[in-house]
Motif scaffolding. Structure first.
Motif, PDB file in Angstrom:
ATOM      1  N   GLU A  33       0.813  -1.032  -0.145  1.00  5.86           N
ATOM      2  CA  GLU A  33       0.009  -0.021  -0.009  1.00  5.86           C
ATOM      3  C   GLU A  33       0.935   1.268   0.002  1.00  5.86           C
ATOM      4  OE1 GLU A  33      -3.204   0.374  -0.237  1.00  5.86           O
ATOM      5  OE2 GLU A  33      -3.477  -1.814  -0.373  1.00  5.86           O
ATOM      6  N   LEU A  34       0.555   2.075  -0.991  1.00  4.75           N
ATOM      7  CA  LEU A  34       1.606   3.274  -1.314  1.00  4.75           C
ATOM      8  C   LEU A  34       0.395   4.506  -1.076  1.00  4.75           C
ATOM      9  CD1 LEU A  34       4.144   4.748  -1.212  1.00  4.75           C
ATOM     10  CD2 LEU A  34       3.730   4.405  -3.973  1.00  4.75           C
ATOM     11  N   PRO A  35       0.256   5.460  -0.342  1.00  2.00           N
ATOM     12  CA  PRO A  35      -0.573   6.456  -0.144  1.00  2.00           C
ATOM     13  C   PRO A  35      -0.062   7.552  -1.372  1.00  2.00           C
ATOM     14  CG  PRO A  35       0.172   6.124   1.948  1.00  2.00           C
ATOM     15  CD  PRO A  35       0.966   5.244   1.206  1.00  2.00           C
ATOM     16  N   GLU A  36      -0.864   7.762  -2.187  1.00  2.92           N
ATOM     17  CA  GLU A  36      -0.562   8.933  -3.384  1.00  2.92           C
ATOM     18  C   GLU A  36       0.091  10.167  -2.993  1.00  2.92           C
ATOM     19  OE1 GLU A  36      -2.811  10.806  -7.253  1.00  2.92           O
ATOM     20  OE2 GLU A  36      -3.767   9.457  -5.803  1.00  2.92           O
ATOM     21  N   GLU A  37       0.012  10.541  -1.839  1.00  3.40           N
ATOM     22  CA  GLU A  37       0.692  11.795  -1.287  1.00  3.40           C
ATOM     23  C   GLU A  37       2.171  11.521  -1.391  1.00  3.40           C
ATOM     24  OE1 GLU A  37      -1.187  10.401   2.490  1.00  3.40           O
ATOM     25  OE2 GLU A  37      -1.587  10.386   0.267  1.00  3.40           O
ATOM     26  N   LEU A  38       2.650  10.279  -1.048  1.00  6.45           N
ATOM     27  CA  LEU A  38       4.031   9.960  -1.055  1.00  6.45           C
ATOM     28  C   LEU A  38       4.800  10.102  -2.347  1.00  6.45           C
ATOM     29  CD1 LEU A  38       4.234   7.441   1.875  1.00  6.45           C
ATOM     30  CD2 LEU A  38       4.359   9.959   2.057  1.00  6.45           C
ATOM     31  N   ILE A  39       4.194   9.998  -3.413  1.00  6.86           N
ATOM     32  CA  ILE A  39       4.761  10.034  -4.810  1.00  6.86           C
ATOM     33  C   ILE A  39       5.360  11.579  -4.818  1.00  6.86           C
ATOM     34  CG2 ILE A  39       4.384   9.875  -7.153  1.00  6.86           C
ATOM     35  CD1 ILE A  39       2.109   7.771  -6.593  1.00  6.86           C
ATOM     36  N   ALA A  40       6.717  11.711  -4.950  1.00  2.00           N
ATOM     37  CA  ALA A  40       7.286  12.966  -5.189  1.00  2.00           C
ATOM     38  C   ALA A  40       7.024  13.558  -6.443  1.00  2.00           C
ATOM     39  CB  ALA A  40       8.878  12.827  -5.029  1.00  2.00           C
ATOM     40  N   GLN A  41       6.491  14.807  -6.595  1.00  2.75           N
ATOM     41  CA  GLN A  41       6.198  15.413  -7.821  1.00  2.75           C
ATOM     42  C   GLN A  41       7.011  16.304  -8.300  1.00  2.75           C
ATOM     43  OE1 GLN A  41       3.393  14.785  -9.653  1.00  2.75           O
ATOM     44  NE2 GLN A  41       3.060  13.083  -8.282  1.00  2.75           N
ATOM     45  N   VAL A  42       8.226  16.955  -7.420  1.00  4.19           N
ATOM     46  CA  VAL A  42       9.167  17.901  -8.009  1.00  4.19           C
ATOM     47  C   VAL A  42      10.333  17.328  -7.157  1.00  4.19           C
ATOM     48  CG1 VAL A  42       7.729  19.729  -8.309  1.00  4.19           C
ATOM     49  CG2 VAL A  42       8.521  19.520  -5.991  1.00  4.19           C
ATOM     50  N   PRO A  43      11.458  17.947  -7.683  1.00  8.46           N
ATOM     51  CA  PRO A  43      12.785  17.566  -6.952  1.00  8.46           C
ATOM     52  C   PRO A  43      13.165  18.521  -5.849  1.00  8.46           C
ATOM     53  CG  PRO A  43      13.324  18.583  -8.926  1.00  8.46           C
ATOM     54  CD  PRO A  43      11.728  18.277  -9.039  1.00  8.46           C
ATOM     55  N   LEU A  44      13.853  17.847  -4.758  1.00  9.38           N
ATOM     56  CA  LEU A  44      14.227  19.072  -3.752  1.00  9.38           C
ATOM     57  C   LEU A  44      15.127  19.965  -4.259  1.00  9.38           C
ATOM     58  CD1 LEU A  44      14.703  16.369  -0.992  1.00  9.38           C
ATOM     59  CD2 LEU A  44      12.725  17.945  -1.178  1.00  9.38           C
ATOM     60  N   GLU A  45      15.242  21.154  -3.801  1.00  4.22           N
ATOM     61  CA  GLU A  45      16.134  22.054  -4.139  1.00  4.22           C
ATOM     62  C   GLU A  45      17.630  21.584  -4.117  1.00  4.22           C
ATOM     63  OE1 GLU A  45      17.140  26.845  -3.203  1.00  4.22           O
ATOM     64  OE2 GLU A  45      15.469  26.003  -2.370  1.00  4.22           O
ATOM     65  N   GLU A  82       3.325  17.385 -12.195  1.00  4.08           N
ATOM     66  CA  GLU A  82       3.779  18.728 -12.103  1.00  4.08           C
ATOM     67  C   GLU A  82       4.534  18.757 -13.389  1.00  4.08           C
ATOM     68  OE1 GLU A  82       2.859  21.049 -10.059  1.00  4.08           O
ATOM     69  OE2 GLU A  82       1.722  19.765  -8.610  1.00  4.08           O
ATOM     70  N   GLN A  83       4.924  20.206 -13.649  1.00  3.84           N
ATOM     71  CA  GLN A  83       5.538  20.552 -14.920  1.00  3.84           C
ATOM     72  C   GLN A  83       6.853  20.784 -14.073  1.00  3.84           C
ATOM     73  OE1 GLN A  83       5.120  21.074 -18.177  1.00  3.84           O
ATOM     74  NE2 GLN A  83       3.140  19.812 -17.705  1.00  3.84           N
ATOM     75  N   LEU A  84       7.911  20.556 -14.834  1.00  5.16           N
ATOM     76  CA  LEU A  84       9.595  20.725 -14.550  1.00  5.16           C
ATOM     77  C   LEU A  84       9.799  21.952 -14.895  1.00  5.16           C
ATOM     78  CD1 LEU A  84      11.677  19.032 -13.013  1.00  5.16           C
ATOM     79  CD2 LEU A  84      12.474  18.240 -15.008  1.00  5.16           C
ATOM     80  N   LEU A 110      12.873  22.022 -29.497  1.00  5.44           N
ATOM     81  CA  LEU A 110      11.602  21.731 -29.673  1.00  5.44           C
ATOM     82  C   LEU A 110      10.894  20.536 -28.516  1.00  5.44           C
ATOM     83  CD1 LEU A 110      11.223  21.130 -33.549  1.00  5.44           C
ATOM     84  CD2 LEU A 110      10.751  23.278 -32.171  1.00  5.44           C
ATOM     85  N   GLY A 111      11.708  19.832 -28.029  1.00  6.97           N
ATOM     86  CA  GLY A 111      11.379  18.494 -27.146  1.00  6.97           C
ATOM     87  C   GLY A 111      11.194  19.140 -25.865  1.00  6.97           C
ATOM     88  N   GLU A 112      10.409  18.172 -25.137  1.00  3.39           N
ATOM     89  CA  GLU A 112      10.024  18.282 -23.577  1.00  3.39           C
ATOM     90  C   GLU A 112      10.762  17.154 -22.882  1.00  3.39           C
ATOM     91  OE1 GLU A 112       6.336  19.217 -22.516  1.00  3.39           O
ATOM     92  OE2 GLU A 112       6.150  21.179 -23.747  1.00  3.39           O
ATOM     93  N   MET A 113      10.972  17.153 -21.695  1.00  3.83           N
ATOM     94  CA  MET A 113      11.525  15.981 -20.939  1.00  3.83           C
ATOM     95  C   MET A 113      10.328  14.989 -20.936  1.00  3.83           C
ATOM     96  SD  MET A 113      14.480  15.710 -20.099  1.00  3.83           S
ATOM     97  CE  MET A 113      16.311  16.419 -19.985  1.00  3.83           C
ATOM     98  N   PRO A 114      10.646  13.834 -21.055  1.00  2.00           N
ATOM     99  CA  PRO A 114       9.597  12.555 -20.981  1.00  2.00           C
ATOM    100  C   PRO A 114       9.423  12.284 -19.284  1.00  2.00           C
ATOM    101  CG  PRO A 114      11.722  11.942 -21.640  1.00  2.00           C
ATOM    102  CD  PRO A 114      11.759  13.328 -21.520  1.00  2.00           C
ATOM    103  N   LEU A 115       8.768  13.013 -18.534  1.00  2.00           N
ATOM    104  CA  LEU A 115       8.746  12.714 -17.297  1.00  2.00           C
ATOM    105  C   LEU A 115       7.880  11.405 -17.177  1.00  2.00           C
ATOM    106  CD1 LEU A 115       8.256  16.243 -15.534  1.00  2.00           C
ATOM    107  CD2 LEU A 115      10.270  14.729 -15.639  1.00  2.00           C
ATOM    108  N   PRO A 116       8.036  10.357 -15.892  1.00  2.00           N
ATOM    109  CA  PRO A 116       7.120   9.664 -15.753  1.00  2.00           C
ATOM    110  C   PRO A 116       5.699   9.811 -15.621  1.00  2.00           C
ATOM    111  CG  PRO A 116       8.818   9.334 -14.478  1.00  2.00           C
ATOM    112  CD  PRO A 116       9.085  10.593 -14.961  1.00  2.00           C
ATOM    113  N   PRO A 117       4.613   8.875 -15.902  1.00  2.00           N
ATOM    114  CA  PRO A 117       3.439   9.158 -16.026  1.00  2.00           C
ATOM    115  C   PRO A 117       2.789   9.603 -14.543  1.00  2.00           C
ATOM    116  CG  PRO A 117       3.740   6.773 -16.539  1.00  2.00           C
ATOM    117  CD  PRO A 117       5.114   7.633 -16.481  1.00  2.00           C
ATOM    118  N   TYR A 118       3.303   9.226 -13.680  1.00  2.00           N
ATOM    119  CA  TYR A 118       3.030   9.488 -12.228  1.00  2.00           C
ATOM    120  C   TYR A 118       3.248  10.748 -11.619  1.00  2.00           C
ATOM    121  CZ  TYR A 118       7.555   7.391 -11.387  1.00  2.00           C
ATOM    122  OH  TYR A 118       8.724   7.181 -11.459  1.00  2.00           O
ATOM    123  N   ILE A 119       4.158  11.484 -12.262  1.00  2.00           N
ATOM    124  CA  ILE A 119       4.788  12.951 -12.071  1.00  2.00           C
ATOM    125  C   ILE A 119       3.631  14.046 -12.848  1.00  2.00           C
ATOM    126  CG2 ILE A 119       6.353  14.865 -12.279  1.00  2.00           C
ATOM    127  CD1 ILE A 119       8.381  12.660 -11.649  1.00  2.00           C
TER     128      ILE A 119
END
Length: 341
Positions: free
Chosen positions: A9-21, A156-158, A145-154
């Motif tokens: 079981e993994l709570p969705e809020e634990l999936i990191a959406q942005v990198p740490l500074e 947020e925009q990078l 022209l291209g954008e980074m192919p972030l994983p589907p579970y992210i």
């Protein structure tokens, strides 16, 4: 073996959406395989657990800005194209959305004609082969022209695309980052080398199959995706010397691990090699190439958690994951790390 044995079981809020500074400020779980103990640290403290003579093996692949947004020539219909890998000069295997719009002969225009893709072959699950037309250097056009192919579970925009690259990324070709390496800075690598820790590099171009779920009940029936790898002669000599003197080879990430294990299983020693590997590592297989592993926290029922379980034992790894959830660790690509020793 039932796939449910690798679920948790993994709570969705634990999936990191942005990198740490600060890359090194992520948390670090220390997992001791022999003692079956777990400690909680921060990644900057990895220096306390590596000793003179250890060798860190890093994957120097570089993520392509592989997601393109264009329109069909003639109709203007919007099409998304994701580069998977190059098959020959100017020809690539890609995924397209919506796939039904793209037939053989369809042309897709990007950047007001700076880049044009013509479909040359149809494949399963939205896959296509396309041939690109452009002026100048392809990678420079793609960069513009291209954008980074972030994983589907992210979701947020990078804001800074370099945060989805390791600081040592060099060899262009990945559709995803080797994320265990995202925690390192140049300063941290310099500090480790000053302490006598060796650094070795190999290349494995990460494919999108790394995010593909296992859709079979018995994991032995899963077909593993293939990825291109390369290990040069100098690195092979370096790694054999580390083994011969009894020092530790510590793999940074499952991608480095798969490459090293492929070569050891094929040749018995480390040697110069390149090719495609579809190695699938899961218990009760034993890993022969590495003595330690730095890795992020992976998806439930993924091939990655199975590989980590083959190295450290399924029960111990699932215990560590339960502890990570309890302690609110951040999961997946931009998340926290574990060092298994």
């Amino acid at each position: 073996m039932d796939i449910k044995q690798y679920d948790f079981e993994l709570p969705e809020e634990l999936i990191a959406q942005v990198p740490l500074e600060d890359r090194t400020s992520s948390r670090l779980m220390i997992c001791d395989r022999q003692e079956q103990t777990i400690e909680h640290r921060h990644f900057s403290q990895i220096t306390d657990y590596l000793v003179e003579g250890d060798c860190l093996v890093l994957n120097d692949t570089k993520v392509l800005p592989a997601r393109l947004y264009g329109s069909k020539e003639g109709t203007g219909g919007k099409v998304e194209v994701l580069l998977l890998h190059q098959t020959k000069e100017d020809e690539w295997e890609v995924l397209v959305k919506p796939a039904k719009k793209v037939k053989i002969g369809t042309k897709i225009v990007f950047g007001e004609g700076k880049l044009v893709a013509e479909c040359t072959d149809l494949q399963d699950h939205g896959g296509r082969k396309v041939r690109f037309e452009y002026e100048g250097i392809f990678l420079e056009v793609l960069e513009s022209l291209g954008e980074m192919p972030l994983p589907p579970y992210i979701k947020e925009q990078l804001s800074d695309r370099d945060r989805y690259q390791t600081v040592y990324a060099k060899e262009e070709g990945s559709a995803a980052a080797p994320t265990a390496g995202l925690h390192f800075t140049n300063e941290l690598l310099d500090e480790l080398q000053n302490r006598g820790v060796e650094i070795a590099y190999l290349t494995l171009h990460v494919g999108l199959g790394t995010f593909r779920p296992v859709n079979v009940d018995q994991i032995e029936e899963h077909d593993m995706h293939a990825e291109f790898y390369q290990l040069n002669e100098d690195t092979a000599t370096q790694l054999n010397a580390v083994k011969d003197r009894g020092s530790r080879i510590i793999s940074v990430g499952t991608t480095s691990t798969r490459t090293l294990e492929t070569i050891i299983r094929d040749h018995g020693i480390f040697k110069e090699a390149k090719g495609w590997t579809d190695i699938f590592i899961y218990p009760p297989q034993q890993l022969k190439a590495i003595d330690g592993l730095i890795t992020n926290f992976h998806l439930p029922k993924s091939t990655l958690i199975m590989l980590v379980s083959a190295f450290a034992g399924r029960d111990f790894i699932l215990e560590a994951y339960q502890e990570a959830v309890k302690e609110r660790y951040r999961f997946f690509s931009f998340g926290d790390a574990m060092f298994i020793k």
